[in-house]
Scaffold this motif. Structure first.
Motif, PDB file in Angstrom:
ATOM      1  N   ILE A 154      -6.604  -7.451  -0.145  1.00  0.00           N
ATOM      2  CA  ILE A 154      -5.239  -6.959  -0.304  1.00  0.00           C
ATOM      3  C   ILE A 154      -5.010  -5.877   0.746  1.00  0.00           C
ATOM      4  CG2 ILE A 154      -3.608  -5.868  -1.877  1.00  0.00           C
ATOM      5  CD1 ILE A 154      -5.363  -6.912  -4.191  1.00  0.00           C
ATOM      6  N   LEU A 155      -4.132  -6.176   1.699  1.00  0.00           N
ATOM      7  CA  LEU A 155      -3.841  -5.251   2.785  1.00  0.00           C
ATOM      8  C   LEU A 155      -2.446  -4.656   2.602  1.00  0.00           C
ATOM      9  CD1 LEU A 155      -5.149  -7.293   5.869  1.00  0.00           C
ATOM     10  CD2 LEU A 155      -6.436  -5.864   4.263  1.00  0.00           C
ATOM     11  N   LEU A 156      -2.348  -3.353   2.735  1.00  0.00           N
ATOM     12  CA  LEU A 156      -1.067  -2.666   2.611  1.00  0.00           C
ATOM     13  C   LEU A 156      -0.471  -2.566   4.009  1.00  0.00           C
ATOM     14  CD1 LEU A 156      -2.194   0.133   0.131  1.00  0.00           C
ATOM     15  CD2 LEU A 156      -1.657  -2.282  -0.308  1.00  0.00           C
ATOM     16  N   ASP A 157       0.435  -3.477   4.311  1.00  0.00           N
ATOM     17  CA  ASP A 157       0.977  -3.602   5.661  1.00  0.00           C
ATOM     18  C   ASP A 157       2.191  -2.688   5.791  1.00  0.00           C
ATOM     19  OD1 ASP A 157       1.408  -4.436   8.204  1.00  0.00           O
ATOM     20  OD2 ASP A 157       1.987  -6.489   7.714  1.00  0.00           O
ATOM     21  N   ALA A 158       1.944  -1.500   6.319  1.00  0.00           N
ATOM     22  CA  ALA A 158       2.974  -0.461   6.341  1.00  0.00           C
ATOM     23  C   ALA A 158       2.500   0.669   7.240  1.00  0.00           C
ATOM     24  CB  ALA A 158       3.199   0.070   4.920  1.00  0.00           C
ATOM     25  N   THR A 159       3.384   1.635   7.488  1.00  0.00           N
ATOM     26  CA  THR A 159       2.942   2.852   8.144  1.00  0.00           C
ATOM     27  C   THR A 159       1.976   3.577   7.197  1.00  0.00           C
ATOM     28  OG1 THR A 159       4.722   4.199   7.215  1.00  0.00           O
ATOM     29  CG2 THR A 159       5.172   3.043   9.292  1.00  0.00           C
ATOM     30  N   TRP A 160       1.247   4.552   7.726  1.00  0.00           N
ATOM     31  CA  TRP A 160       0.260   5.225   6.900  1.00  0.00           C
ATOM     32  C   TRP A 160       0.904   5.914   5.692  1.00  0.00           C
ATOM     33  CZ3 TRP A 160      -3.989   5.352   4.734  1.00  0.00           C
ATOM     34  CH2 TRP A 160      -4.583   6.512   4.225  1.00  0.00           C
ATOM     35  N   SER A 161       2.021   6.589   5.889  1.00  0.00           N
ATOM     36  CA  SER A 161       2.672   7.267   4.760  1.00  0.00           C
ATOM     37  C   SER A 161       3.173   6.251   3.740  1.00  0.00           C
ATOM     38  CB  SER A 161       3.826   8.140   5.253  1.00  0.00           C
ATOM     39  OG  SER A 161       4.798   7.361   5.933  1.00  0.00           O
ATOM     40  N   GLU A 162       3.685   5.118   4.222  1.00  0.00           N
ATOM     41  CA  GLU A 162       4.154   4.080   3.305  1.00  0.00           C
ATOM     42  C   GLU A 162       2.982   3.450   2.561  1.00  0.00           C
ATOM     43  OE1 GLU A 162       8.120   2.395   5.648  1.00  0.00           O
ATOM     44  OE2 GLU A 162       6.120   1.677   6.201  1.00  0.00           O
ATOM     45  N   ALA A 163       1.873   3.245   3.260  1.00  0.00           N
ATOM     46  CA  ALA A 163       0.700   2.635   2.628  1.00  0.00           C
ATOM     47  C   ALA A 163       0.168   3.516   1.498  1.00  0.00           C
ATOM     48  CB  ALA A 163      -0.381   2.387   3.673  1.00  0.00           C
ATOM     49  N   ARG A 164       0.147   4.814   1.701  1.00  0.00           N
ATOM     50  CA  ARG A 164      -0.307   5.724   0.643  1.00  0.00           C
ATOM     51  C   ARG A 164       0.618   5.652  -0.571  1.00  0.00           C
ATOM     52  NH1 ARG A 164      -2.219  11.539   2.876  1.00  0.00           N
ATOM     53  NH2 ARG A 164      -2.902  11.615   0.709  1.00  0.00           N
ATOM     54  N   LYS A 165       1.906   5.519  -0.306  1.00  0.00           N
ATOM     55  CA  LYS A 165       2.865   5.394  -1.402  1.00  0.00           C
ATOM     56  C   LYS A 165       2.635   4.090  -2.163  1.00  0.00           C
ATOM     57  CE  LYS A 165       7.852   5.196  -2.309  1.00  0.00           C
ATOM     58  NZ  LYS A 165       9.209   5.257  -1.700  1.00  0.00           N
ATOM     59  N   ILE A 166       2.463   3.000  -1.435  1.00  0.00           N
ATOM     60  CA  ILE A 166       2.219   1.708  -2.079  1.00  0.00           C
ATOM     61  C   ILE A 166       0.962   1.777  -2.945  1.00  0.00           C
ATOM     62  CG2 ILE A 166       1.591  -0.706  -1.643  1.00  0.00           C
ATOM     63  CD1 ILE A 166       3.343  -0.576   0.873  1.00  0.00           C
ATOM     64  N   PHE A 167      -0.084   2.386  -2.412  1.00  0.00           N
ATOM     65  CA  PHE A 167      -1.341   2.482  -3.156  1.00  0.00           C
ATOM     66  C   PHE A 167      -1.167   3.278  -4.446  1.00  0.00           C
ATOM     67  CE2 PHE A 167      -5.452   4.396  -4.119  1.00  0.00           C
ATOM     68  CZ  PHE A 167      -6.281   3.283  -4.086  1.00  0.00           C
ATOM     69  N   LYS A 168      -0.446   4.380  -4.376  1.00  0.00           N
ATOM     70  CA  LYS A 168      -0.283   5.248  -5.535  1.00  0.00           C
ATOM     71  C   LYS A 168       0.681   4.683  -6.571  1.00  0.00           C
ATOM     72  CE  LYS A 168      -1.178   9.619  -3.095  1.00  0.00           C
ATOM     73  NZ  LYS A 168      -0.592  10.927  -2.677  1.00  0.00           N
ATOM     74  N   LYS A 169       1.683   3.924  -6.126  1.00  0.00           N
ATOM     75  CA  LYS A 169       2.754   3.478  -7.007  1.00  0.00           C
ATOM     76  C   LYS A 169       2.619   2.012  -7.429  1.00  0.00           C
ATOM     77  CE  LYS A 169       5.032   7.410  -6.556  1.00  0.00           C
ATOM     78  NZ  LYS A 169       5.281   8.332  -7.701  1.00  0.00           N
ATOM     79  N   SER A 170       1.418   1.448  -7.323  1.00  0.00           N
ATOM     80  CA  SER A 170       1.202   0.044  -7.703  1.00  0.00           C
ATOM     81  C   SER A 170       0.119  -0.039  -8.770  1.00  0.00           C
ATOM     82  CB  SER A 170       0.818  -0.788  -6.475  1.00  0.00           C
ATOM     83  OG  SER A 170       1.777  -0.691  -5.457  1.00  0.00           O
ATOM     84  N   PRO A 171       0.458   0.202 -10.030  1.00  0.00           N
ATOM     85  CA  PRO A 171      -0.559   0.233 -11.087  1.00  0.00           C
ATOM     86  C   PRO A 171      -1.291  -1.091 -11.271  1.00  0.00           C
ATOM     87  CG  PRO A 171       1.674   0.270 -12.003  1.00  0.00           C
ATOM     88  CD  PRO A 171       1.819   0.507 -10.543  1.00  0.00           C
ATOM     89  N   TYR A 172      -0.691  -2.200 -10.858  1.00  0.00           N
ATOM     90  CA  TYR A 172      -1.350  -3.496 -11.004  1.00  0.00           C
ATOM     91  C   TYR A 172      -2.555  -3.644 -10.067  1.00  0.00           C
ATOM     92  CZ  TYR A 172       2.079  -4.121  -7.244  1.00  0.00           C
ATOM     93  OH  TYR A 172       2.855  -3.950  -6.125  1.00  0.00           O
ATOM     94  N   LEU A 173      -2.729  -2.695  -9.148  1.00  0.00           N
ATOM     95  CA  LEU A 173      -3.905  -2.721  -8.275  1.00  0.00           C
ATOM     96  C   LEU A 173      -5.097  -1.963  -8.866  1.00  0.00           C
ATOM     97  CD1 LEU A 173      -2.266  -2.112  -4.761  1.00  0.00           C
ATOM     98  CD2 LEU A 173      -2.858  -4.289  -5.840  1.00  0.00           C
ATOM     99  N   LEU A 174      -4.859  -1.225  -9.941  1.00  0.00           N
ATOM    100  CA  LEU A 174      -5.901  -0.369 -10.518  1.00  0.00           C
ATOM    101  C   LEU A 174      -7.155  -1.121 -10.986  1.00  0.00           C
ATOM    102  CD1 LEU A 174      -3.781   2.218 -12.543  1.00  0.00           C
ATOM    103  CD2 LEU A 174      -5.185   2.649 -10.518  1.00  0.00           C
ATOM    104  N   PRO A 175      -7.056  -2.359 -11.493  1.00  0.00           N
ATOM    105  CA  PRO A 175      -8.268  -3.025 -11.976  1.00  0.00           C
ATOM    106  C   PRO A 175      -9.249  -3.442 -10.886  1.00  0.00           C
ATOM    107  CG  PRO A 175      -6.283  -4.000 -12.944  1.00  0.00           C
ATOM    108  CD  PRO A 175      -5.847  -3.133 -11.813  1.00  0.00           C
ATOM    109  N   PHE A 176      -8.853  -3.346  -9.627  1.00  0.00           N
ATOM    110  CA  PHE A 176      -9.665  -3.944  -8.575  1.00  0.00           C
ATOM    111  C   PHE A 176     -10.413  -2.900  -7.750  1.00  0.00           C
ATOM    112  CE2 PHE A 176      -5.798  -6.617  -9.114  1.00  0.00           C
ATOM    113  CZ  PHE A 176      -6.423  -7.613  -9.856  1.00  0.00           C
ATOM    114  N   PRO A 177     -11.590  -3.275  -7.259  1.00  0.00           N
ATOM    115  CA  PRO A 177     -12.349  -2.335  -6.420  1.00  0.00           C
ATOM    116  C   PRO A 177     -11.616  -2.045  -5.125  1.00  0.00           C
ATOM    117  CG  PRO A 177     -13.335  -4.534  -6.339  1.00  0.00           C
ATOM    118  CD  PRO A 177     -12.278  -4.576  -7.409  1.00  0.00           C
ATOM    119  N   VAL A 178     -11.858  -0.849  -4.610  1.00  0.00           N
ATOM    120  CA  VAL A 178     -11.272  -0.440  -3.334  1.00  0.00           C
ATOM    121  C   VAL A 178     -12.343  -0.590  -2.255  1.00  0.00           C
ATOM    122  CG1 VAL A 178     -10.295   1.471  -2.016  1.00  0.00           C
ATOM    123  CG2 VAL A 178      -9.635   1.126  -4.411  1.00  0.00           C
ATOM    124  N   LEU A 179     -12.083  -1.453  -1.310  1.00  0.00           N
ATOM    125  CA  LEU A 179     -13.008  -1.692  -0.213  1.00  0.00           C
ATOM    126  C   LEU A 179     -12.692  -0.720   0.912  1.00  0.00           C
ATOM    127  CD1 LEU A 179     -15.252  -3.408   1.083  1.00  0.00           C
ATOM    128  CD2 LEU A 179     -13.465  -4.952   1.913  1.00  0.00           C
TER     129      LEU A 179
END
Length: 269
Positions: A154-179
């Motif tokens: 799962i790649l967050l295709d965005a600027t760095w500030s946008e990617a951090r926002k996507i990561f923080k505001k997407s609770p459906y990603l919480l069950p998965f390991p972070v590579l």
């Protein structure tokens, strides 16, 4: 050099949907009237569709794309979808989640990995290598034990500030390991500026993921494909003539031949 017409991939379809929602025409710069190829987004004189290389892989990609990424000709998530057939792309919104995205993440054939720097994540979620192969639910029922879950990056295709926002505001990603990747090289990406040399573009991240999954040929081909795309893009911007026999094009040409030979061997087997 020819390349048969290929159907639009996931990022292309997402871009078409994004344009359909626009209230005014989107005009990318380039050429006397801004004409760009619909297949590679470059001006027609520097089109690189003939160099598109489709290379099936065991791994897949899920791109979560910020609002305007699909409209940017410099976006490199497009290149991943060019190469890897099992690439899915979804527009990200804080208040809405595409049901197809949730279905993909729940599909038992996949082992999702959220690719994100570990320094910003709770340590217990962070891994630097892929998990050991696991049986799918279907294998457990059948007792075959021959197949394993496929890695889905799962790649967050965005600027760095946008990617951090996507990561923080997407609770459906919480069950998965972070590579958390540990690249040794500095980014070679030249089409946008970054404040940090260790910030890689989306295509470079994907190549590292493929290498980690043992997809060496695909990783090398994606790297070469990005280099050729970058050269076409910059030459178009400066209105320079392309040299299709230079080192970058020759490297991609050789990798394409290797991929074709490998595919033929697999078909014979």
């Amino acid at each position: 050099m020819t390349n048969p017409a290929l159907p639009p991939h996931a990022v292309s379809r997402l871009r078409t949907a994004r344009l359909a929602r626009s209230t005014r025409p989107f005009l990318a710069r380039g050429g006397p009237h801004g004409e760009r190829c619909g297949g590679c987004r470059l001006i027609l004189s520097h089109c690189m569709c003939a160099w598109r290389t489709v290379l099936p892989t065991h791994a897949g990609f899920c791109l979560l794309m910020a609002e305007h990424e699909t409209l940017k000709p410099s976006n490199t998530g497009w290149l991943i979808a060019d190469l890897v057939p099992d690439t899915l792309a979804f527009g990200w919104a804080r208040t809405e989640v595409d049901p197809a995205l949730l279905a993909l993440l729940a599909d038992p054939q996949w082992q999702p990995y959220v690719v994100f720097p570990g320094e910003f994540v709770a340590p217990e979620r962070v891994i630097t290598q892929l998990l050991p192969a696991e049986q799918t639910a279907a294998d457990e029922v059948s007792g075959t034990g021959t197949a394993s879950k496929r890695p889905l990056f799962i790649l967050l295709d965005a600027t760095w500030s946008e990617a951090r926002k996507i990561f923080k505001k997407s609770p459906y990603l919480l069950p998965f390991p972070v590579l958390s990747l540990e690249p040794e090289q500095v980014s070679r990406y030249q089409l946008r500026r970054s404040r940090r040399d260790d910030h890689l573009c989306t295509s470079e991240v994907a190549a590292l993921c493929l290498a980690l999954a043992g997809e060496t040929l695909a990783a090398q081909t994606l790297e070469a494909y990005l280099d050729v795309f970058t050269e076409h893009y910059l030459c178009a911007k400066q209105q320079w003539k392309l040299d299709l026999d230079d080192e970058l094009h020759q490297r991609l040409r050789n990798l394409r031949a290797e991929a074709a030979a490998s595919h033929n061997v697999l078909n014979e087997d």
